[in-house]
Design an enzyme around this catalytic site. Sequence first.
Site, PDB file in Angstrom:
ATOM      1  CB  SER A  43      -0.914   0.018   1.235  1.00  0.00           C
ATOM      2  OG  SER A  43      -0.156   0.265   2.413  1.00  0.00           O
ATOM      3  CB  VAL A 138       7.523   0.065   8.857  1.00  0.00           C
ATOM      4  CG1 VAL A 138       7.464   1.592   8.787  1.00  0.00           C
ATOM      5  CG2 VAL A 138       6.770  -0.446  10.076  1.00  0.00           C
ATOM      6  CE  LYS A 139       5.671   0.719   0.328  1.00  0.00           C
ATOM      7  NZ  LYS A 139       4.636   0.795  -0.747  1.00  0.00           N
ATOM      8  CB  ILE A 140      11.800   3.571   5.416  1.00  0.00           C
ATOM      9  CG1 ILE A 140      11.208   3.409   6.818  1.00  0.00           C
ATOM     10  CG2 ILE A 140      12.760   4.763   5.396  1.00  0.00           C
ATOM     11  CD1 ILE A 140      12.254   3.156   7.904  1.00  0.00           C
TER      12      ILE A 140
END
Length: 367
Positions: A43, A138-140
């Site tokens: 997402s 978790v997207k970074i």
Amino acid sequence: MKATRQLHDLGQSLWLDNITRTLLDDGTLARYIEEDSITGLTSNPSIFDAAISGGDAYDAGIHAKSLMGMQGEALFTELALEDLRRAADLFQPVFESTGHVDGWVSMEVSPLLAADTAGSIAAARHIHHKGRRDNLFVKIPGTPEGVPAIEEAIFLGIPINVTLLFSCAQYEAVSEAYMRGIERRLQAGLDPRVGSVASLFISRWDVASNKQLPDELHNKLGIAVGQQTYRAYRQMLASARWQKLADAGAMPQRLLWASTGTKDPDASDTLYISAFAAPETINTMPEKTLHAFADHGELHGVMDVDGGDADAVLARISAAGVDIDQLALTLQREGAEAFVKSWHHLLDGIAEKARQLAGKSDGAVLK
């Protein structure tokens, strides 16, 4: 056998690049898992913006949380994590059966933090804690400021999906960050098994370059960059440094093909799925592309571990006037800016819905 199943059997994970509450409520995501071999999803702010603004599926949640005093980013985070926890639970069986290699979902830190290392680390810790699911990435973003945040998050044991990668050099920087984080964990006596993927964006290369290139080089740049990066990925997996970490129990940071929906109407709608068939990688695709590949997709062999003709194609594209290194930086910057724009639109839309729903509620009470 469906082409999606063929890719799955090849050893590639197929993820959905979308999430909406409707997909969860009406059983569509469960059907994709059962019928199309989908084993995870991704997402981003643009996806949630479209999902929340595109209907009324989130209205009850927005109204209830607004009445509790929640607003802005905190309200959105709760809405998003409600969806992602449900999706994570659907993928839990594959997460367990694959030894935590597959079955992941992803939630992005605020795109306002793309140039803020400390802020990204703090946001990653917050989302990881609030998510309450072991199979939540978790997207970074893999920006220069994001690279040290990725290393620190991995050291802290937070599973990370590195987003907004556009070049082999950018991939190699985050691969190094991942390994440094794992090495630090081993030095500290911590478990080295921390999940991570590195997401290389493909189609935007061709959107940006086609207008500068002769017809015979259209839609070649994204694939060539992907081939070059796949070679670097396989070299990393074969390196003595990685083998030492693997022997200690570390999981590989898998390479993920992102932005794989075809943008050129004159090209095959499954172009970037067939081109990136490769074991030990992930292809995350929009629903439209998933439907197309399930319906009429074909495999044309497996990616070359040595990069195939990538170097020759990149040389021809450079000779045609495309500054590939500069374009990589531009695409990463523009990608971050696009997510910021979606982020502001998303939060403004939630605030407006909250006001409208509060007005309707007041009207009902007055009646």
